[in-house]
Design an enzyme around this catalytic site. Structure first.
Site, short mmCIF file in Angstrom:
data_model
loop_
_atom_site.label_atom_id
_atom_site.label_comp_id
_atom_site.label_asym_id
_atom_site.label_seq_id
_atom_site.Cartn_x
_atom_site.Cartn_y
_atom_site.Cartn_z
N ASP A 98 42.51 42.08 -3.27
CA ASP A 98 41.07 41.97 -3.02
C ASP A 98 40.35 42.60 -4.20
O ASP A 98 40.96 43.34 -4.98
CB ASP A 98 40.70 42.65 -1.71
CG ASP A 98 39.41 42.12 -1.09
OD1 ASP A 98 38.71 41.32 -1.74
OD2 ASP A 98 39.10 42.50 0.05
N ASP A 99 39.06 42.33 -4.31
CA ASP A 99 38.31 42.90 -5.41
C ASP A 99 37.96 44.36 -5.16
O ASP A 99 38.03 45.19 -6.06
CB ASP A 99 37.04 42.08 -5.70
CG ASP A 99 36.08 41.98 -4.53
OD1 ASP A 99 36.50 42.23 -3.37
OD2 ASP A 99 34.91 41.62 -4.75
N ASP A 102 35.95 48.87 0.52
CA ASP A 102 34.72 49.62 0.74
C ASP A 102 34.94 50.59 1.90
O ASP A 102 35.44 51.69 1.70
CB ASP A 102 33.58 48.64 1.01
CG ASP A 102 32.22 49.29 1.08
OD1 ASP A 102 32.13 50.53 1.17
OD2 ASP A 102 31.21 48.56 1.05
#
Length: 140
Positions: A98-99, A102
């Site tokens: 994933d980028d 969070d």
């Protein structure tokens, strides 16, 4: 000053590509991996870069919606990972990309599907950092 602007972390496409390649190099010693799972949509580009760098040809997606514009909301799994990728061993030998991690809500959902997979992100925020196995840069 706009609070969102004050907390932004702008990254150019060139920098994002360099960071995705660095992620591939960092996890190259962890493998081998039999497949890459891209967390859509943010993980599509880094997953393609990582798969290319590591020579992995089997690429799957898991589609999870957690953002409504710029606000994190409830997790909604739009498409799960195929049973072939999960296998009988809970995703052992699978690399999830994933980028950004969070809050970690998406990572938790993916970990439930693939408990033995290696989860890697390009960027990690402090609250989600413990939920990924590998990342490149921590951002506030």
């Amino acid at each position: 000053m706009d609070e969102k602007l004050n907390k932004s972390f702008p990254v150019s496409w060139d920098q994002f590509h360099r960071d995705a390649r660095a992620l591939a190099w960092r996890i190259s010693a962890v493998g081998p991996f039999r497949a890459v799972v891209a967390v859509t949509r943010g993980g599509l580009v880094p997953a393609a870069v990582v798969a290319r760098e590591l020579g992995i040809r089997v690429i799957e997606t898991v589609c999870i919606a957690s953002y409504d514009y710029d606000k994190q909301g409830d997790i909604s799994v739009l498409k799960t990972v195929s049973a072939e990728i999960i296998g009988e061993d809970g995703g052992r030998g699978v690399l999830v990309v994933d980028d950004l991690v969070d809050t970690g809500a998406t990572a938790k959902a993916v970990k439930e599907m693939l408990p033995n997979a290696h989860i890697a992100t390009v960027y990690a925020k402090p609250s989600g950092r413990p939920l990924v196995d590998t990342f490149i840069t921590e951002v506030s």
